[in-house]
Motif scaffolding. Sequence first.
Motif, short mmCIF file in Angstrom:
data_model
loop_
_atom_site.label_atom_id
_atom_site.label_comp_id
_atom_site.label_asym_id
_atom_site.label_seq_id
_atom_site.Cartn_x
_atom_site.Cartn_y
_atom_site.Cartn_z
N LEU A 235 0.83 -1.20 0.00
CA LEU A 235 0.00 0.00 0.00
C LEU A 235 0.87 1.26 0.00
O LEU A 235 0.53 2.26 -0.64
N SER A 236 1.99 1.20 0.68
CA SER A 236 2.88 2.36 0.73
C SER A 236 3.44 2.68 -0.66
O SER A 236 3.64 3.85 -1.01
N THR A 237 3.67 1.66 -1.47
CA THR A 237 4.18 1.87 -2.83
C THR A 237 3.12 2.57 -3.68
O THR A 237 3.42 3.49 -4.45
N VAL A 238 1.87 2.14 -3.55
CA VAL A 238 0.78 2.79 -4.28
C VAL A 238 0.63 4.24 -3.82
O VAL A 238 0.46 5.15 -4.64
N ALA A 239 0.71 4.46 -2.52
CA ALA A 239 0.56 5.81 -1.97
C ALA A 239 1.66 6.73 -2.49
O ALA A 239 1.40 7.88 -2.87
N ASP A 240 2.90 6.25 -2.54
CA ASP A 240 4.01 7.06 -3.04
C ASP A 240 3.81 7.37 -4.53
O ASP A 240 4.10 8.48 -4.99
N PHE A 241 3.35 6.38 -5.29
CA PHE A 241 3.10 6.59 -6.72
C PHE A 241 2.04 7.68 -6.92
O PHE A 241 2.20 8.59 -7.75
N LEU A 242 0.95 7.59 -6.15
CA LEU A 242 -0.13 8.58 -6.28
C LEU A 242 0.34 9.97 -5.87
O LEU A 242 0.02 10.97 -6.51
N ALA A 243 1.11 10.04 -4.79
CA ALA A 243 1.61 11.33 -4.32
C ALA A 243 2.47 12.00 -5.38
O ALA A 243 2.38 13.21 -5.62
N ASP A 244 3.31 11.21 -6.04
CA ASP A 244 4.16 11.75 -7.09
C ASP A 244 3.33 12.26 -8.26
O ASP A 244 3.59 13.36 -8.78
N ARG A 245 2.30 11.50 -8.66
CA ARG A 245 1.45 11.94 -9.76
C ARG A 245 0.62 13.16 -9.40
O ARG A 245 0.34 14.00 -10.25
N LEU A 246 0.24 13.26 -8.13
CA LEU A 246 -0.59 14.38 -7.68
C LEU A 246 0.23 15.61 -7.30
O LEU A 246 -0.32 16.70 -7.10
N GLY A 247 1.54 15.43 -7.16
CA GLY A 247 2.40 16.55 -6.77
C GLY A 247 2.24 16.96 -5.33
O GLY A 247 2.35 18.14 -4.99
N VAL A 248 2.00 15.98 -4.46
CA VAL A 248 1.86 16.26 -3.03
C VAL A 248 2.93 15.50 -2.26
O VAL A 248 3.62 14.63 -2.82
#
Length: 295
Positions: A235-248
């Motif tokens: 789940l942490s890998t998905v969260a990091d991927f989303l954060a990078d795409r969202l710019g947060v």
Amino acid sequence: MTVVIVGLGQLGSDVAGRLLARGEDIVGVKRTAPESTPAPESTPAPESTPVPELVEGRFTLQLRDLRTSAPDLPADTTAIVVALAPRARSVEAYDALYRDGVGHLVSAVAALPGTPPRILFVSSTAVWGEDGGETIDDTTPAVPTTGTARALLAAEEAALAAVPEASAIRFGGLYGPTSTMFVDQVRDGRVTRPSGWTNRIHRDDAAGVIVHLLDLSAASLPPVVAGIDEEPVLLSTVADFLADRLGVAPPTLDDAGRTPEEPHRGKRIMAAALRDTGFTYRYPTYREGYSAQLP
């Protein structure tokens, strides 16, 4: 030839739309009362989705609460997709819908003339109780550890025992343009869940899985299908991927005291049956799926 879809939430409606587009006759069964409690990502969406657009002479809607009555199944029913969504995440709600509702459905199936229809039962990976990072697949025996999962497994077994051709599709976390809970949590800095293994599938692929299984020959239909994509992921890998795409900022997920030597919680599920049947994913991993819906 008629396909009956019991449960017109987002997933059931997606399947109905695909079948209508290729000329199938569809009967949709929906509760009369709308859902009031949003479903989490790991369960099918509630039945608040508008029913599919009417195609003249091809779509019939039945308003029926399966907890109290059986649906009217046409005599030419060839397949039934059961995509129910409980009103609440409680044992009582699951028992009322899955025990009583599936019981009424099975009774209606038994009353049909001729060859029994195929049943595809939408279930959940929750019926596998493993939570220590184990790697499992479709053939792993289900040993649920919660009351809701036990109710779901009992309904699976009842549906599969009712007809010769049946399959339980144990979907993982459904996500997509209208299932954005985790994306919203990452965007808003509200990720609070412990990190662990997660098994996901894009909603478009979930609908594709159901249509694919409807089209298989009887000999090729697996009794149990893990409805997940090709890559279990932390789940942490998905969260990091989303954060990078969202710019947060990358979220911090609480590992709940786990030491580096301890395995992550959750389970890694291999979708062996889908691969063996020749299913092709549109979004084989979370990367393709989330990239399609994010800037």
